[in-house]
Design an enzyme around this catalytic site. Structure first.
Site, PDB file in Angstrom:
ATOM      1  N   MET A  62       0.947  -0.995  -0.011  1.00  0.00           N
ATOM      2  CA  MET A  62       0.122   0.073   0.001  1.00  0.00           C
ATOM      3  C   MET A  62       0.755   1.215  -0.057  1.00  0.00           C
ATOM      4  SD  MET A  62      -3.067  -0.495  -0.029  1.00  0.00           S
ATOM      5  CE  MET A  62      -2.984  -1.663  -1.512  1.00  0.00           C
ATOM      6  N   HIS A  63       1.327   1.565  -1.164  1.00  0.00           N
ATOM      7  CA  HIS A  63       2.570   2.492  -1.301  1.00  0.00           C
ATOM      8  C   HIS A  63       1.862   3.997  -0.906  1.00  0.00           C
ATOM      9  CE1 HIS A  63       5.230   0.027  -3.642  1.00  0.00           C
ATOM     10  NE2 HIS A  63       4.263  -0.453  -4.061  1.00  0.00           N
ATOM     11  N   ASP A  64       0.717   4.387  -1.352  1.00  0.00           N
ATOM     12  CA  ASP A  64       0.154   5.554  -1.394  1.00  0.00           C
ATOM     13  C   ASP A  64      -0.479   6.042  -0.214  1.00  0.00           C
ATOM     14  OD1 ASP A  64       1.024   6.347  -4.089  1.00  0.00           O
ATOM     15  OD2 ASP A  64      -0.515   5.076  -5.067  1.00  0.00           O
TER      16      ASP A  64
END
Length: 400
Positions: A331-333
């Site tokens: 879950m980068h963002d």
């Protein structure tokens, strides 16, 4: 009244040859290209175009080859830039750029981040805006409007810029689908209204009307760089910028570069060197997070419309990966939002960061000076680690 400043920029004019490959070519290796295109650039020309787009009266001086230089001169004329360019024998300068297939960012990560922001109830959110990213601006804008409507969120939506400051947009439609949602479509009656003003105009107004404003980015930095170029005086109104982007010693779109920076390195260079407080949440920390199949099953049970949409899109990604039972992703963002809501679960350190805008193999690289005896100013707060268990707990409690 002072006369407007005129700038004469003397610098390179190159033809960039961009090869999309399965992987970066090693010495002595031959690799077939997935696709190929040419773009016009060179650090000098890139600077001139950026100045022109920012409204500066700029002239360009330099050299082009007699064989292929006319295309560069046409580019200057098309952008209404007066030039003092001399032709020399032979070809103009060429730059070879290799791009591998592993661009990992996707609008699905953005969607989770936007939903997390909406559910946090911590911020007085003044606006949200799109920018060209993995897919074209019309798609990213439509997706954003659909997500805002699905959350029944009363926040104005603005359209950002359609291409990077310099050159052409780099698309990743092969990996994320033409619309960025792997085929999931929002119908026309499922879209939030789109404001008439541009994202840049809206940001200027927000900054003028508020004492201090936090900016959170989950895509290329084109909008922010344009804002800082047009109204540099407003940077004092920005408390800090949380940026999902960059990496130290790793990459995803190339061996050295992360997509959001690689997509518009000139914009990133402007933002990172602006003097505004920046928190960089790059791949080094975002890849410490996980979204696994058990978490996904919980989303599939949710009755909230936004979660049903997120689960549907994630189903498409899982099916595409062919790993229904053992799927996990990052879950980068969401971290660019979570760093504002829960900073206590992160660790960070100040480093000097430069953005490479011209390297043959390193364009878009965030270059970190980690030398103990470095005399360079430590200009960026680089987030280095996260408490993984607390991340998962906060993530699930917020969204479910």
């Amino acid at each position: 009244m002072k006369e407007p400043v005129k700038i004469l920029n003397f610098g390179s004019l190159n033809i960039d040859k961009i090869y999309n490959l399965d992987h970066i070519v090693n010495e002595g290796e031959t690799v077939a290209t997935i696709s190929y295109k040419e773009s016009l650039g060179g650090k000098g020309l890139n600077q001139t175009i950026a100045l022109k787009r920012a409204g500066v009266d700029v002239y360009h001086a330099g050299f082009v080859g007699e064989v292929d230089g006319e295309i560069l001169l046409d580019y200057l004329r098309d952008n209404k830039i007066r030039s003092l360019v001399k032709k020399t024998s032979g070809n103009s300068g060429h730059a070879i750029i290799q791009v591998d297939k592993n661009a990992n960012n996707s609008i699905i990560d953005d969607a989770f981040a936007i939903s997390f922001l909406h559910n946090s109830k911590v911020f007085d959110v003044k606006m949200v805006s799109s920018v060209a990213g993995n897919v074209g601006l019309e798609h990213t804008t439509r997706n954003l409007r659909g997500l805002v409507k699905a959350m029944d969120w009363d926040v104005p939506v603005y359209k950002g810029l359609s291409k990077p400051l310099i050159g052409e947009q780099i698309l990743a439609e092969k990996f994320h689908g033409v619309n960025g949602l792997l085929g999931y479509e929002f119908k026309d009656d499922q879209l939030a209204p789109l404001e008439k003003e541009s994202a840049i105009e809206a940001m200027i107004k927000v900054l003028e009307e508020n004492e201090k404003t936090l900016i959170i980015t989950v895509g290329p930095l084109t909008n922010i760089a344009s804002l800082l170029t047009i109204r540099e005086d407003l940077k004092e109104k920005i408390s800090e910028i949380n940026i999902m982007g960059g990496a130290i010693g790793m990459g995803n779109v190339t061996a050295t570069s992360e997509f959001n920076i690689f997509a518009d390195p000139e914009a990133a260079d402007i933002v990172f060197s602006s003097g505004v407080k920046i928190n960089m949440l790059g791949l080094n920390v975002t890849t410490q997070t996980s979204y696994d199949i058990n978490m996904h099953k919980e989303f599939k049970k949710s009755e909230l419309r936004i979660n049903q949409i997120l689960a549907d899109i994630m189903n498409r990604r899982i099916k595409r990966a062919g790993a229904e039972e053992n799927y996990t992703t990052h879950m980068h963002d969401t971290l660019s939002v979570m760093y504002a809501t829960n900073p206590e679960i992160f660790e960070s350190k100040m480093l000097h960061i430069d953005i490479e805008t011209n390297g043959k193999y390193t364009r878009g690289m965030t270059i970190a000076d980690t030398r103990l005896n470095s005399l360079c100013e430590k200009n960026i707060n680089v987030v280095t680690s996260i408490d993984k268990d607390k991340f998962k707990k906060i993530f699930m409690e917020n969204l479910l």
